[in-house]
Design a protein around this motif. Structure first.
Motif, PDB file in Angstrom:
ATOM      1  N   MET A   1       0.841  -1.188   0.000  1.00  0.00           N
ATOM      2  CA  MET A   1       0.000   0.000   0.000  1.00  0.00           C
ATOM      3  C   MET A   1       0.879   1.242   0.000  1.00  0.00           C
ATOM      4  SD  MET A   1      -2.673  -1.305   2.954  1.00  0.00           S
ATOM      5  CE  MET A   1      -3.514   0.272   3.161  1.00  0.00           C
ATOM      6  N   HIS A   2       0.424   2.298  -0.670  1.00  0.00           N
ATOM      7  CA  HIS A   2       1.121   3.572  -0.574  1.00  0.00           C
ATOM      8  C   HIS A   2       1.008   4.097   0.854  1.00  0.00           C
ATOM      9  CE1 HIS A   2       2.149   4.091  -4.747  1.00  0.00           C
ATOM     10  NE2 HIS A   2       0.917   3.785  -5.113  1.00  0.00           N
ATOM     11  N   MET A   3       1.959   4.947   1.240  1.00  0.00           N
ATOM     12  CA  MET A   3       1.985   5.441   2.617  1.00  0.00           C
ATOM     13  C   MET A   3       0.686   6.161   2.984  1.00  0.00           C
ATOM     14  SD  MET A   3       3.546   5.562   5.451  1.00  0.00           S
ATOM     15  CE  MET A   3       5.156   4.936   4.986  1.00  0.00           C
ATOM     16  N   LYS A   4       0.127   6.930   2.066  1.00  0.00           N
ATOM     17  CA  LYS A   4      -1.109   7.647   2.374  1.00  0.00           C
ATOM     18  C   LYS A   4      -2.227   6.665   2.701  1.00  0.00           C
ATOM     19  CE  LYS A   4      -4.228  11.279   0.744  1.00  0.00           C
ATOM     20  NZ  LYS A   4      -4.479  12.303  -0.295  1.00  0.00           N
ATOM     21  N   GLU A   5      -2.297   5.544   1.981  1.00  0.00           N
ATOM     22  CA  GLU A   5      -3.318   4.532   2.254  1.00  0.00           C
ATOM     23  C   GLU A   5      -3.089   3.892   3.617  1.00  0.00           C
ATOM     24  OE1 GLU A   5      -4.372   2.776  -2.137  1.00  0.00           O
ATOM     25  OE2 GLU A   5      -2.410   2.263  -1.304  1.00  0.00           O
ATOM     26  N   GLN A   6      -1.831   3.658   3.962  1.00  0.00           N
ATOM     27  CA  GLN A   6      -1.516   3.092   5.272  1.00  0.00           C
ATOM     28  C   GLN A   6      -1.956   4.035   6.390  1.00  0.00           C
ATOM     29  OE1 GLN A   6       2.568   1.562   5.583  1.00  0.00           O
ATOM     30  NE2 GLN A   6       2.673   1.531   3.354  1.00  0.00           N
ATOM     31  N   LEU A   7      -1.647   5.316   6.208  1.00  0.00           N
ATOM     32  CA  LEU A   7      -1.997   6.295   7.233  1.00  0.00           C
ATOM     33  C   LEU A   7      -3.511   6.465   7.345  1.00  0.00           C
ATOM     34  CD1 LEU A   7       0.746   8.955   6.462  1.00  0.00           C
ATOM     35  CD2 LEU A   7       0.646   7.434   8.455  1.00  0.00           C
ATOM     36  N   GLU A   8      -4.229   6.406   6.222  1.00  0.00           N
ATOM     37  CA  GLU A   8      -5.689   6.474   6.258  1.00  0.00           C
ATOM     38  C   GLU A   8      -6.261   5.309   7.046  1.00  0.00           C
ATOM     39  OE1 GLU A   8      -7.461   8.680   2.361  1.00  0.00           O
ATOM     40  OE2 GLU A   8      -6.356   6.824   1.959  1.00  0.00           O
ATOM     41  N   ALA A   9      -5.704   4.113   6.823  1.00  0.00           N
ATOM     42  CA  ALA A   9      -6.183   2.936   7.552  1.00  0.00           C
ATOM     43  C   ALA A   9      -5.943   3.087   9.049  1.00  0.00           C
ATOM     44  CB  ALA A   9      -5.489   1.681   7.025  1.00  0.00           C
ATOM     45  N   ILE A  10      -4.786   3.633   9.420  1.00  0.00           N
ATOM     46  CA  ILE A  10      -4.478   3.864  10.835  1.00  0.00           C
ATOM     47  C   ILE A  10      -5.438   4.894  11.429  1.00  0.00           C
ATOM     48  CG2 ILE A  10      -2.770   4.923  12.376  1.00  0.00           C
ATOM     49  CD1 ILE A  10      -1.970   2.121  11.750  1.00  0.00           C
ATOM     50  N   GLN A  11      -5.678   5.977  10.696  1.00  0.00           N
ATOM     51  CA  GLN A  11      -6.549   7.046  11.169  1.00  0.00           C
ATOM     52  C   GLN A  11      -7.990   6.588  11.360  1.00  0.00           C
ATOM     53  OE1 GLN A  11      -5.990  10.952  11.390  1.00  0.00           O
ATOM     54  NE2 GLN A  11      -4.386   9.742  12.340  1.00  0.00           N
ATOM     55  N   GLU A  12      -8.446   5.693  10.510  1.00  0.00           N
ATOM     56  CA  GLU A  12      -9.840   5.257  10.554  1.00  0.00           C
ATOM     57  C   GLU A  12     -10.077   4.092  11.508  1.00  0.00           C
ATOM     58  OE1 GLU A  12     -10.520   4.400   6.466  1.00  0.00           O
ATOM     59  OE2 GLU A  12     -10.612   6.514   5.854  1.00  0.00           O
ATOM     60  N   ALA A  13      -9.015   3.581  12.122  1.00  0.00           N
ATOM     61  CA  ALA A  13      -9.139   2.411  12.989  1.00  0.00           C
ATOM     62  C   ALA A  13      -9.568   2.795  14.403  1.00  0.00           C
ATOM     63  CB  ALA A  13      -7.818   1.656  13.040  1.00  0.00           C
ATOM     64  N   SER A  14     -10.525   2.045  14.935  1.00  0.00           N
ATOM     65  CA  SER A  14     -10.872   2.153  16.353  1.00  0.00           C
ATOM     66  C   SER A  14      -9.982   1.235  17.181  1.00  0.00           C
ATOM     67  CB  SER A  14     -12.338   1.774  16.567  1.00  0.00           C
ATOM     68  OG  SER A  14     -13.201   2.661  15.888  1.00  0.00           O
ATOM     69  N   VAL A  15      -9.643   0.086  16.590  1.00  0.00           N
ATOM     70  CA  VAL A  15      -8.753  -0.871  17.231  1.00  0.00           C
ATOM     71  C   VAL A  15      -7.718  -1.317  16.200  1.00  0.00           C
ATOM     72  CG1 VAL A  15      -8.550  -3.066  18.460  1.00  0.00           C
ATOM     73  CG2 VAL A  15     -10.630  -1.691  18.710  1.00  0.00           C
ATOM     74  N   ILE A  16      -6.453  -1.362  16.615  1.00  0.00           N
ATOM     75  CA  ILE A  16      -5.378  -1.838  15.754  1.00  0.00           C
ATOM     76  C   ILE A  16      -4.834  -3.127  16.337  1.00  0.00           C
ATOM     77  CG2 ILE A  16      -3.096  -1.322  14.795  1.00  0.00           C
ATOM     78  CD1 ILE A  16      -3.865   1.665  14.990  1.00  0.00           C
ATOM     79  N   VAL A  17      -4.865  -4.193  15.548  1.00  0.00           N
ATOM     80  CA  VAL A  17      -4.424  -5.518  15.978  1.00  0.00           C
ATOM     81  C   VAL A  17      -3.253  -5.942  15.108  1.00  0.00           C
ATOM     82  CG1 VAL A  17      -5.119  -7.920  16.369  1.00  0.00           C
ATOM     83  CG2 VAL A  17      -6.821  -6.084  16.567  1.00  0.00           C
ATOM     84  N   GLY A  18      -2.282  -6.627  15.691  1.00  0.00           N
ATOM     85  CA  GLY A  18      -1.195  -7.153  14.874  1.00  0.00           C
ATOM     86  C   GLY A  18      -0.154  -7.854  15.699  1.00  0.00           C
TER      87      GLY A  18
END
Length: 503
Positions: free
Chosen positions: A416-433
């Motif tokens: 993913m491009h960095m902007k897409e990665q950051l959008e996914a992070i911004q829109e997350a309520s919970v981040i799992v990994g």
């Protein structure tokens, strides 16, 4: 001890306590003055207007919600969060003062807490032919197999020169070993490239710099080590950002990589944060800088040193910190995260409230095979042996929930491009990994985001627990006895986290 002596001792202790409290309060109020953001913006605008004509090609600093003034004095307490993340570079040492004849100058801003320096100077010449390293900036595919030792710089004498004015010491070193031992210490860094750069710097006579190109705009010089790893690259981003603020640059500076690494996907973020990016070896000849800033190595930032040192800092918003100052709280990492997302035009989106009707995003950050650098096989080491099974189980669980809509997002960051990665992070309520470099993007997560890290027995490292703490994010770990996670246990923990949100 007599009654009179005891009373005197109590009064003395009370006085010392009051004096200490007053000192800390003065420091906090000085750094976090009770001004409105509008006043700060007006002051910033006035300053920018004075420099706009001088640097028309440079990007402006954006207005950041978590921004706090970067003021070099007074020095903060050594164990304070500001010392680690902000104003720690508070001791200014002049190695070469500017003379009346308009010669160059060189100084360092030293941090007693981090034991490193941000250095800067004027009228400085860089001769790429005296820097021994590969060219850098190539596509990855054409340099497969190239050794790391070819990519890191080695400096010949005079690789960097500075206009010595009328000092009459042409050919002499700009800084001696005693200066370097005090302010550019090797520490635990085996190959301290910034120190070696400064060792190579020589004085030349006034106006004797022979340059094929002059760069008028402020420029930050950076040497990267593990440039393809997100965590290590974030430490370099942070170091360059802090260096820009500590030296009070009016605009986002140009950037020069003094290394011979090839291009990677992460370079787009360097280009977004700063005004321009060039490689030292890509200049056609000797280049001179009106104002050069030498950023500390990423290894010397609090982000990296926190892995082995206890840095007692809790993340908090700038607004709350203004209202309730505390030397053990920080908004600096939030400010830095806002700088990154603003560079990609996402700050306005961040401020939009989450719409419960659209559901809550659970972002699962994946580990994927990809070719990272010339010495990489293209295969990543598994930190979670049944990652796909866990991901599938979470999707099934989310689909069965009727109280809230839960969207499970497949975080395939490597593609993913960095902007897409950051959008996914911004829109997350919970981040799992599972433990992995992709979780470093937590620096750009929104306030209130929850973190669930799955940690195998082979990778029990504090990277993301610390970033969560320094960002003020709610962090939940699941420790494995090996690398296999029981899906039901992951879902139990995730269900508990979602319950705290109201699902």
């Amino acid at each position: 001890m007599t009654l009179r002596q005891r009373r005197l001792l109590v009064r003395t202790l009370l006085f010392l306590f009051s004096l200490n409290a007053a000192t800390i309060a003065f420091y906090l109020l000085f750094y976090f003055p009770q001004r409105s953001p509008a006043v700060d913006a007006a002051i910033s605008t006035q300053t920018l207007d004075k420099d706009r004509q001088r640097y028309p090609t440079l990007k402006q600093w954006p207005t950041l919600p978590s921004f706090l003034p970067w003021i070099p004095s007074p020095a903060p307490p050594l164990s304070s969060c500001e010392a680690y993340f902000g104003h720690g570079f508070s001791r200014r040492i002049d190695a070469l003062g500017a003379g009346e004849d308009g010669g160059g100058w060189l100084r360092c801003h030293y941090s007693e807490t981090l034991r490193s320096s941000v250095c800067e100077g004027a009228q400085i010449r860089m001769d790429p032919s005296r820097i021994i390293m590969s060219d850098g900036g190539e596509s990855l595919e054409v340099v497969i197999g190239r050794g790391e030792e070819e990519e890191l710089p080695k400096y010949e004498s005079g690789a960097f020169e500075i206009d010595g004015g009328s000092l009459g010491k042409e050919g002499m070193r700009a800084v001696d070993e005693e200066f370097l031992e005090k302010y550019v210490q090797r520490g635990e860094v085996q190959s301290h490239t910034m120190r070696m750069l400064m060792e190579s710097m020589r004085l030349v006579g006034h106006q004797k710099l022979d340059c094929s190109e002059w760069i008028e705009e402020p420029t930050v010089l950076v040497t990267r080590f593990e440039y393809a790893n997100v965590f290590h690259t974030v430490t370099d981003w942070y170091s360059a950002y802090v260096s820009s603020r500590v030296t009070d640059l009016p605009y986002r500076p140009n950037l020069v990589f003094v290394d011979g690494h090839c291009k990677t996907q992460l370079e787009e973020t360097w280009e977004a944060i700063f005004s321009s990016v060039r490689y030292a070896k890509n200049f056609s000849g000797p280049v001179c800088f009106r104002h050069a800033v030498f950023a500390p190595l990423g290894y010397e930032t609090a982000l990296f040193k926190g892995l082995t040192q206890h840095i007692n800092c809790q993340g908090i918003s700038a607004g709350k910190l203004r209202q309730d100052p505390d030397i053990h709280r920080t908004a600096r990492l939030s400010e830095f995260g806002e700088m990154i997302i603003t560079a990609f035009g996402l700050l306005g989106k961040r401020d939009l409230p989450r719409d419960p009707s659209a559901g809550y995003n659970v972002l699962f950050v994946r580990r994927e095979d990809y070719l990272a650098h010339p010495r990489h096989s293209g295969k990543v080491e598994s930190r979670l042996s049944n990652e796909q099974e866990v991901f599938d189980a979470i999707k099934i669980w989310a689909a069965s929930q009727d109280k809230c809509r839960i969207n499970v997002v497949n975080g395939l960051f490597a593609h993913m491009h960095m902007k897409e990665q950051l959008e996914a992070i911004q829109e997350a309520s919970v981040i799992v990994g599972a433990h992995g470099a992709g979780l470093t993007h937590l620096v750009a997560a929104r306030e209130g985001t929850k973190v669930l890290e799955i940690i195998s027995s082979m990778y029990r490292r504090p990277h993301f627990a610390l970033i969560s703490e320094w960002k003020g994010l709610e962090y939940h770990p699941i420790y494995l006895s090996g690398s296999y996670a029981v899906p039901a246990k992951v879902i139990d923990e995730l269900s508990h986290i979602m319950g705290s949100i109201g699902c």
